[in-house]
Design an enzyme around this catalytic site. Sequence first.
Site, PDB file in Angstrom:
ATOM      1  N   GLU A  18       0.823  -1.204  -0.159  1.00 50.47           N
ATOM      2  CA  GLU A  18       0.232  -0.156   0.037  1.00 50.47           C
ATOM      3  C   GLU A  18       0.870   1.313  -0.104  1.00 50.47           C
ATOM      4  OE1 GLU A  18      -3.481  -1.855   2.589  1.00 50.47           O
ATOM      5  OE2 GLU A  18      -2.143  -0.720   3.728  1.00 50.47           O
ATOM      6  N   CYS A  31      -4.048  33.723   9.596  1.00 45.22           N
ATOM      7  CA  CYS A  31      -4.272  34.392  11.038  1.00 45.22           C
ATOM      8  C   CYS A  31      -3.714  33.254  12.165  1.00 45.22           C
ATOM      9  CB  CYS A  31      -5.390  35.123  11.328  1.00 45.22           C
ATOM     10  SG  CYS A  31      -5.754  36.448   9.968  1.00 45.22           S
ATOM     11  N   GLU A  32      -2.775  32.607  12.042  1.00 45.36           N
ATOM     12  CA  GLU A  32      -2.172  31.848  12.796  1.00 45.36           C
ATOM     13  C   GLU A  32      -0.671  31.890  12.822  1.00 45.36           C
ATOM     14  OE1 GLU A  32      -3.957  29.213  14.754  1.00 45.36           O
ATOM     15  OE2 GLU A  32      -5.863  29.306  13.683  1.00 45.36           O
ATOM     16  N   TYR A  61       0.124  14.018   0.647  1.00 46.21           N
ATOM     17  CA  TYR A  61      -0.579  14.577   1.725  1.00 46.21           C
ATOM     18  C   TYR A  61      -0.547  16.317   1.789  1.00 46.21           C
ATOM     19  CZ  TYR A  61       0.013   9.844   3.203  1.00 46.21           C
ATOM     20  OH  TYR A  61      -0.152   8.469   3.345  1.00 46.21           O
TER      21      TYR A  61
HETATM   22  C1  LIG Z   1      -1.490   6.071   5.323  1.00 50.24           C
HETATM   23  C2  LIG Z   1      -1.407   4.552   4.910  1.00 50.24           C
HETATM   24  C3  LIG Z   1      -0.706   4.078   4.082  1.00 50.24           C
HETATM   25  C4  LIG Z   1       0.135   4.826   2.880  1.00 50.24           C
HETATM   26  O1  LIG Z   1       1.344   5.309   3.801  1.00 50.24           O
HETATM   27  P1  LIG Z   1       2.616   5.893   2.956  1.00 50.24           P
HETATM   28  O2  LIG Z   1       3.574   6.142   3.979  1.00 50.24           O
HETATM   29  O3  LIG Z   1       1.903   7.313   2.385  1.00 50.24           O
HETATM   30  O4  LIG Z   1       3.136   4.815   2.101  1.00 50.24           O
HETATM   31  C5  LIG Z   1      -0.781   2.422   3.615  1.00 50.24           C
HETATM   32  N1  LIG Z   1      -1.614   1.794   4.398  1.00 50.24           N
HETATM   33  C6  LIG Z   1      -2.609   2.421   5.422  1.00 50.24           C
HETATM   34  C7  LIG Z   1      -3.463   1.495   5.949  1.00 50.24           C
HETATM   35  C8  LIG Z   1      -2.490   3.971   5.580  1.00 50.24           C
HETATM   36  O5  LIG Z   1      -3.387   4.349   6.763  1.00 50.24           O
END
Ligand SMILES: *Cc1c(COP(=O)(O)O)cnc(C)c1O
Length: 422
Positions: free
Chosen positions: A273, A343-344, A372
């Site tokens: 992932e 304004c922070e 992100y």
């Molecule tokens: C955020 C997340 C990712 C991705 O993380 P990266 O650091 O962007 O590779 C993969 N799996 C889960 C469950 C996440 O919450």
Amino acid sequence: MHDFHYRDNQLYCEDVPIKEIAQNVGTPCYIYSHRTLIQHFRAFDQAFDAIPHTIAYAMKANSNIAILRLMAQEGSGADIVSGGELFRAIKAGVPSSKIVFAGVGKSGSEVEQALKADILMFNVESAGELKLINQVAGQMGIPARVALRINPDIDPKTHPYISTGLKKSKFGIAADRALAEFKTATALPHIQVVGVHCHIGSQLTELTPFTDALKKILPLIETLKVQGINIRYLNIGGGLGITYSDEIPPHPKDLAAAVAPLLQDLKCQLILEPGRSIVGNAGIMVTRVLYNKETEAKQFVVVDAAMNDLLRPSLYDAYHEIQHVRKPSGTDEQTVDIVGPICESGDFLAKDRRIPTTNSGDLLAVMSAGAYGFTMASNYNSRPRVPEVLIKGHEVHVIRKREDYEDLTRGETIPSFLETTA
Ligand SMILES: *Cc1c(COP(=O)(O)O)cnc(C)c1O
């Protein structure tokens, strides 16, 4: 590796000068390189060539539907964390057979939505969630495939806000309770246990947390087998870091080389992932200098982008390289805080940064902003969200237009008792 580079002192994305893009769509804006995205995805995919695997791109890093379509065309699936992300993934053409759903707070209607879409599996984070999924699946008459997310209690040595695999974190099921939960799960009539999931954190720059986590999970898979629970999918999450400043994160090849020997006898489909490592360095945010402001204590460069456009510096104290879009000819430098109009006091893009002297009107590129970045943007201070642009060679594609003021009040109403204006 990325496709942002200087030609004749002008910063380009692929074959297009950043200056031209900024003139056409205005600032601030996000700019992504098509070629970099493809290269990063393929580098990941090819690194795991020898192992049967599926990449489920973690779309919370960057969920623009054009980016998702591109990933899907490359063969990617999606790691989703909400019903909204499921909606985007399907709209973009990500095959539901490659969608996995994580997150500690899935609601009943999100579960229903995902079952209807026939996603590959839920990555379940608690006993309560398991019960809910079983119940919804029963009502719908659709069995739910699940993996249990294991919290291996591993310190990924990253920022605490993006560390997810420690005992004290809200994520996953503790390793020592996993076996019991797996047994519970297999006994539920509408649940099919198919996998084990684990994601320990983000921006990891070492391999040992990955291998340590695996070493905790593999014996569990063995034990499950002995108990007659056959695990078909092993999901090792995302988390591979990128270079923001001087980090030297492992290449996906290194990750593959480190985990491959551990997986030799395992007859599982591997799921990965990655999010940040695919999109992070494939995008920048471009902003324009409004003012140089000097106080007794500090020198500020006030720019037109703010924490609502790019939250990472404020939220994580994250470092982003900041480069002049036109390389200055002089050698004058200054140490400045680069701040936005919000304004922070927490509204900054860089603190005590040594950069070549800026003038009002200069364009600055905030590097490594593809992950992100836009996905964390908000309308705070009633600032319309900025456009996203995808560059492919000489081609410029606006993949999200700048919001306008009408967008800001969409959905808001003044109740009838307030109808008369003062
Ligand atoms: C955020 C997340 C990712 C991705 O993380 P990266 O650091 O962007 O590779 C993969 N799996 C889960 C469950 C996440 O919450």
